[in-house]
Design a protein around this motif. Structure first.
Motif, PDB file in Angstrom:
ATOM      1  N   GLY A 176       0.650   2.426  -3.520  1.00 58.07           N
ATOM      2  CA  GLY A 176      -0.536   3.218  -3.230  1.00 58.07           C
ATOM      3  C   GLY A 176      -1.797   2.607  -3.812  1.00 58.07           C
ATOM      4  O   GLY A 176      -1.996   1.387  -3.775  1.00 58.07           O
ATOM      5  N   GLU A 177      -2.643   3.453  -4.407  1.00 52.69           N
ATOM      6  CA  GLU A 177      -3.918   2.984  -4.962  1.00 52.69           C
ATOM      7  C   GLU A 177      -3.727   2.096  -6.191  1.00 52.69           C
ATOM      8  O   GLU A 177      -4.679   1.465  -6.645  1.00 52.69           O
ATOM      9  N   HIS A 178      -2.508   2.057  -6.729  1.00 51.16           N
ATOM     10  CA  HIS A 178      -2.261   1.228  -7.914  1.00 51.16           C
ATOM     11  C   HIS A 178      -1.683  -0.136  -7.557  1.00 51.16           C
ATOM     12  O   HIS A 178      -1.235  -0.879  -8.437  1.00 51.16           O
ATOM     13  N   SER A 179      -1.695  -0.469  -6.282  1.00 47.77           N
ATOM     14  CA  SER A 179      -1.264  -1.809  -5.865  1.00 47.77           C
ATOM     15  C   SER A 179      -2.098  -2.864  -6.585  1.00 47.77           C
ATOM     16  O   SER A 179      -3.317  -2.745  -6.689  1.00 47.77           O
TER      17      SER A 179
ATOM     18  N   VAL B 125       8.942   3.725  -8.626  1.00 46.37           N
ATOM     19  CA  VAL B 125       8.482   2.330  -8.596  1.00 46.37           C
ATOM     20  C   VAL B 125       7.329   2.135  -9.572  1.00 46.37           C
ATOM     21  O   VAL B 125       7.277   1.130 -10.300  1.00 46.37           O
ATOM     22  N   LEU B 126       6.407   3.078  -9.617  1.00 44.77           N
ATOM     23  CA  LEU B 126       5.278   2.964 -10.545  1.00 44.77           C
ATOM     24  C   LEU B 126       5.761   2.971 -11.989  1.00 44.77           C
ATOM     25  O   LEU B 126       5.276   2.192 -12.825  1.00 44.77           O
TER      26      LEU B 126
ATOM     27  N   GLN C 260       0.835  -1.205   0.000  1.00 38.42           N
ATOM     28  CA  GLN C 260       0.000   0.000   0.000  1.00 38.42           C
ATOM     29  C   GLN C 260       0.870   1.255   0.000  1.00 38.42           C
ATOM     30  O   GLN C 260       0.558   2.239  -0.679  1.00 38.42           O
ATOM     31  N   ARG C 261       1.967   1.232   0.756  1.00 47.17           N
ATOM     32  CA  ARG C 261       2.834   2.409   0.839  1.00 47.17           C
ATOM     33  C   ARG C 261       3.681   2.587  -0.419  1.00 47.17           C
ATOM     34  O   ARG C 261       4.008   3.713  -0.795  1.00 47.17           O
ATOM     35  N   ILE C 262       4.043   1.475  -1.068  1.00 47.55           N
ATOM     36  CA  ILE C 262       4.919   1.561  -2.234  1.00 47.55           C
ATOM     37  C   ILE C 262       4.129   1.897  -3.504  1.00 47.55           C
ATOM     38  O   ILE C 262       4.503   2.804  -4.254  1.00 47.55           O
TER      39      ILE C 262
ATOM     40  N   GLY D 142      13.290   2.832   1.359  1.00 49.15           N
ATOM     41  CA  GLY D 142      13.694   3.599   0.192  1.00 49.15           C
ATOM     42  C   GLY D 142      12.639   3.572  -0.899  1.00 49.15           C
ATOM     43  O   GLY D 142      12.354   4.599  -1.540  1.00 49.15           O
ATOM     44  N   LEU D 143      12.028   2.415  -1.112  1.00 44.56           N
ATOM     45  CA  LEU D 143      10.983   2.279  -2.133  1.00 44.56           C
ATOM     46  C   LEU D 143       9.748   3.100  -1.775  1.00 44.56           C
ATOM     47  O   LEU D 143       9.097   3.678  -2.655  1.00 44.56           O
ATOM     48  N   GLU D 144       9.444   3.150  -0.495  1.00 45.68           N
ATOM     49  CA  GLU D 144       8.275   3.923  -0.057  1.00 45.68           C
ATOM     50  C   GLU D 144       8.464   5.408  -0.348  1.00 45.68           C
ATOM     51  O   GLU D 144       7.500   6.125  -0.639  1.00 45.68           O
ATOM     52  N   ARG D 145       9.709   5.883  -0.300  1.00 49.08           N
ATOM     53  CA  ARG D 145       9.992   7.294  -0.555  1.00 49.08           C
ATOM     54  C   ARG D 145      10.059   7.605  -2.050  1.00 49.08           C
ATOM     55  O   ARG D 145      10.117   8.770  -2.436  1.00 49.08           O
ATOM     56  N   ALA D 146      10.082   6.555  -2.870  1.00 48.55           N
ATOM     57  CA  ALA D 146      10.240   6.751  -4.314  1.00 48.55           C
ATOM     58  C   ALA D 146       9.074   6.108  -5.075  1.00 48.55           C
ATOM     59  O   ALA D 146       9.282   5.365  -6.043  1.00 48.55           O
TER      60      ALA D 146
END
Length: 355
Positions: free
Chosen positions: A265-268, A311-312, A261-263, A303-307
């Motif tokens: 977001g709504e596009h999980s 990632v998307l 969810q954090r990495i 790190g992925l959560e901040r970027a």
């Protein structure tokens, strides 16, 4: 021949039944007093619509025979419904005023009536006169037989879904955990589960996704079987797992879905569509993202959560440019090779994307 006779004799001794005729008011009272569990885990989640409930009440009004219901005696005075949940629910709903009759064919004059609005004579007659035949598997019966009876009764009509059968065959701490975790708010949102009437809820897609995660995470590098068979095996092997193992599985699922969810977001768990994202959970992408995230270090996850944007973009590129990955999430997705490919490729993407 001797073995057959011994098996026959054992079967006669293992299942002890009792047949009784209950009035509708007696059945409703048992539900009210919680003497009947009408929602055991192995029961279906579907609920009869008002018209079908009304048709059952009309059958009682017209004295038309209704099939028997089957109970399992759990403790003395406490019963689980093996077959007949919808009939019992309809009776309870009507006698407690929660069902307004609709679309009656033979007595349309009663359309729109609740139980309390019926003429007094009809109310008394419906409460006492119609009887529902109840066949009870008594407490001293072999505990495993109630599941066998459930399967035999329920596979004669509409085919049971795979997860419904697993709930019956592998009842225990693991199955209880699936029900618990399926209530995750983000998972329900992604499956568009807004009520018990939602399709994914009725189909038990939520439970099956939790089980998919546990199964694939435990053997994705050396799968060896189709996903459906592997899930059966995982439940069989872990049916009666100990408390510490239950806690470990609980933590791994919660950790992974929170990080997804954090990495993303709504596009999980969604696939790219044109310049946007298709608003539908794709189970193979759920597999890949959940399992890959569970294998990363906390430092990398942070790190992925901040970027998220990076990632998307990398996820889109993987889906659009890697034919092997695209195939693994869209064709023969239950095969072991497809599972291994999508998890390994997404894991590699998460390990190498610049954050």
């Amino acid at each position: 021949m001797k073995e057959i006779l011994e098996k026959f004799a054992k079967a006669q001794e293992s299942l002890v039944t009792q047949q009784s005729d209950f009035s509708l008011s007696a059945i409703a009272d048992m539900v009210k007093l919680e003497s009947i569990d009408i929602s055991p885990h192995y029961q279906r989640r579907e609920r009869w619509h008002v018209e079908k409930q009304s048709a059952l009440i009309e059958s009682f009004l017209l004295n038309i025979p209704v099939p028997p219901v089957y109970f399992s005696e759990d403790e003395y005075g406490t019963y689980t419904v093996i077959d007949g949940k919808q009939r019992i629910t309809a009776i309870y709903d009507f006698l407690t005023g929660n069902l307004r009759l609709k679309d009656l064919k033979q007595v349309p004059e009663l359309n729109g009536f609740t139980f309390e609005e019926l003429p007094s004579q009809l109310k008394r007659a419906l409460s006492i006169r119609p009887f529902m035949r109840v066949i009870t598997l008594l407490k001293q019966s072999n505990p495993e037989l109630k599941y066998e009876v459930f399967l035999r009764l329920n596979t004669g009509g509409e085919q049971l879904k795979a997860q419904e059968i697993r709930n019956v065959a592998y009842a225990g701490p693991l199955n209880d955990l699936l029900f618990e975790l399926s209530d995750n708010k983000f998972l329900k949102k992604k499956l568009k589960i807004t009520s018990i009437k939602s399709t994914s809820y009725r189909n038990m897609d939520d439970l099956e996704l939790v089980l998919r995660f546990f199964t694939i995470r435990s053997r994705w590098e050396n799968f060896g079987k189709k996903i459906s068979v592997a899930m059966d095996n995982f439940m069989s092997e872990n049916q009666f797992i100990e408390f510490n193992k239950v806690q470990e599985l609980r933590e791994s699922f919660n950790y992974s879905i929170q990080r997804c969810q954090r990495i993303w977001g709504e596009h999980s768990f969604q696939k790219p569509l044109n310049s946007g994202w298709r608003e539908q959970l794709i189970a193979p992408l759920f597999d890949a993202q959940m399992v890959a995230v569970s294998l990363l270090s906390q430092e990398r996850i942070s790190g992925l959560e901040r970027a998220q944007a990076a990632v998307l973009n990398a996820t889109r590129a993987l889906y659009e440019n890697d034919a092997e990955f695209h195939k693994s999430v869209s064709q023969s997705t239950g095969d072991s090779l497809a599972i291994r490919n999508r998890v390994s490729k997404l894991l590699n993407m998460l390990e190498t994307v610049e954050v």
